[in-house]
Structures are given as structure tokens and as C-alpha cells.
Design an enzyme around this catalytic site. Sequence first.
Site, PDB file in Angstrom:
ATOM      1  N   LYS A 125      -3.192   5.834   3.580  1.00  0.00           N
ATOM      2  CA  LYS A 125      -3.816   5.486   2.284  1.00  0.00           C
ATOM      3  C   LYS A 125      -5.024   6.366   2.003  1.00  0.00           C
ATOM      4  O   LYS A 125      -5.951   6.431   2.816  1.00  0.00           O
ATOM      5  CB  LYS A 125      -4.211   4.014   2.321  1.00  0.00           C
ATOM      6  CG  LYS A 125      -4.764   3.454   1.015  1.00  0.00           C
ATOM      7  CD  LYS A 125      -5.070   1.960   1.200  1.00  0.00           C
ATOM      8  CE  LYS A 125      -5.506   1.280  -0.071  1.00  0.00           C
ATOM      9  NZ  LYS A 125      -5.742  -0.171   0.139  1.00  0.00           N
ATOM     10  N   CYS A 166      -1.277   0.226  -2.230  1.00  0.00           N
ATOM     11  CA  CYS A 166      -2.187  -0.658  -2.969  1.00  0.00           C
ATOM     12  C   CYS A 166      -3.131   0.082  -3.920  1.00  0.00           C
ATOM     13  O   CYS A 166      -2.694   0.613  -4.924  1.00  0.00           O
ATOM     14  CB  CYS A 166      -2.936  -1.567  -2.000  1.00  0.00           C
ATOM     15  SG  CYS A 166      -3.475  -3.086  -2.854  1.00  0.00           S
ATOM     16  N   GLU A 174       1.373  -4.107   2.469  1.00  0.00           N
ATOM     17  CA  GLU A 174       0.332  -3.375   3.209  1.00  0.00           C
ATOM     18  C   GLU A 174      -0.091  -4.209   4.433  1.00  0.00           C
ATOM     19  O   GLU A 174      -0.165  -5.436   4.355  1.00  0.00           O
ATOM     20  CB  GLU A 174      -0.857  -3.217   2.234  1.00  0.00           C
ATOM     21  CG  GLU A 174      -2.077  -2.524   2.763  1.00  0.00           C
ATOM     22  CD  GLU A 174      -3.192  -2.475   1.683  1.00  0.00           C
ATOM     23  OE1 GLU A 174      -3.100  -3.177   0.653  1.00  0.00           O
ATOM     24  OE2 GLU A 174      -4.152  -1.715   1.902  1.00  0.00           O
TER      25      GLU A 174
HETATM   26  C1  ACM Z   1      -6.162  -3.010  -1.883  1.00  0.00           C
HETATM   27  O1  ACM Z   1      -6.153  -1.794  -1.969  1.00  0.00           O
HETATM   28  N1  ACM Z   1      -5.688  -3.617  -0.810  1.00  0.00           N
HETATM   29  C2  ACM Z   1      -6.710  -3.839  -2.965  1.00  0.00           C
END
Ligand code: ACM
Length: 259
Positions: free
Chosen positions: A111, A144, A40
Site C-alpha cells: 500500500k 483501501c 485488507e
Molecule cells: C484505510 O485505508 N484502511 C482507510
Amino acid sequence: MLKIAIIQFKPILGAVADNIQAIRSLLERVPDAQLLVLPELASTGYNFRDKDHAYSLAEEPADSAYLNMLNTYARRNEQYIVTGFNEKAEKGIYNSSALTGPEGMIGIYRKMHLFMHEKEYFLPGDSELKVYDTAYGKIGMQICFDYLFPEPWRILAEQDAHLIVHPSNLLTQNATKALPGIALMNRVYIATANRIGTEGNLTFNGGSMIIDPSGNVLKKASAANEEIIEYDLDISLSTDKMITPLNHVFKDRRAEQYK
Ligand code: ACM
């Protein structure tokens, strides 16, 4: 077979040119991999000072020096490459993941489930949940903290994803607990590319993983070292949704009873 390589490394916060150079050197080590997965926010780092700092490091995909560099490798080596990046858009910035390949940019996922202070910097993702066709199989993307929310993984698996790639900046062991179960429940491969290193008060814990559709961890990286982990995946395994000869993980659901 799909030859996958996960690149676990340490981006430096704000040092985009240095990060691009570091990623370039890592890509040079795996010219034969067919799919590469990076963490990420791999080109910018994660722990931004504030919203302006995050915004100042964002790039529009079409003008991104980072994504253009990745695409050069994708074309040259006939590879698919997935990375997290900081995406500038009209309304603001997104914590996004891009899939690029020999044919150019294939897809971007934003995300959905923002973690902690990400909520102050990024807009929550509004992407359609979509699986992308590649020469080596169908690929879905999650990022993530999305690991904590089972529905999108299920939706991607129902779209016949062979593999769900998962660029990450993980800080706890929760994903290590959750992801083998998600792989098993959906009979799908998962590839998590985590980062290492410390930024301010945050230490990222590596442990990048390749998990098979039975929930077995096929390969796991160390907690704190730069590493490339590789595996040859038999992606046909994720087309078999039978968990016993008489049980299909999707067809045996009792949706009418789930009230
Ligand atoms: C995250 O979502 N970077 C912990």
C-alpha cells in the site's frame, strides 16, 4: 467470463489462528469462484495498539501460515485469491496485498498511501505498479485509501488491467463516491472487498462492491453483515476504452495541454 466472489467478514484484531479458520470456512462456500477477494489485513485485524503490536503480527510471505493456507485452496480449486496481509520485510512492515493462484504466489503489492495511524506502523509501499496475468484476465491491486489517488489506477488501466482488486478496511463513504468514477474514467472493473465490525474507536462499514467499466455498481454488500457477493464479469468490456464511438478515454487526453 470471470466468476468473482468478494468475501466480506469480520477479522478479530490479533486473533490470527481464529481469522484463518474463519476465512477457511468462507472459502469452503465458494469452491467454484475463479477469483476471490478478501479485505485488507484480513488475517490480523487493523487497529493495532502500537508499532510493536503491528510488528508482532506481521509475516514474511514465504513463511506465512495464512498465505500458505490460501494457496492450498488456490491449487485445489484452480482459483486465484487476493488478500490484504501484514507483510514483514527486512526494513520493517508493509500493509500489503497478495495474489496467489494455482501456480503459486503471483504478486505482492504494498500500500502506497497510508491512512492515519498506519503511518506510525507501516512503511509506505515501494512496489512497482504492475498488472498480473492470470488464466482469467489481467489483474492489478490497490489497497483501501489508495482510492483517493487517481494516478496508480490510471497506470494499471494503461497496462491493460481488466480488473483492479481493492482489499479494504473502509471507515467512510468516500470510496463509495470515488470508485465508480475511477472505474468509468479508466473503463476498468473494480472489486472492493471491505470488512465489517468494530475495533476500539473504529467501525468498518462493509458495502463491498463490484463496479463495471461504465461505473455501474453491479453488486453491493450490506453495511454490517458477513456476506459473500458474487458476479460473472464479462472482462472483455474493460478492453473497450471508447466512451462514445468517437472518444477513447486514453487517446483523447491532451497531455501537452496539462500544464
Ligand atoms: C484505510 O485505508 N484502511 C482507510
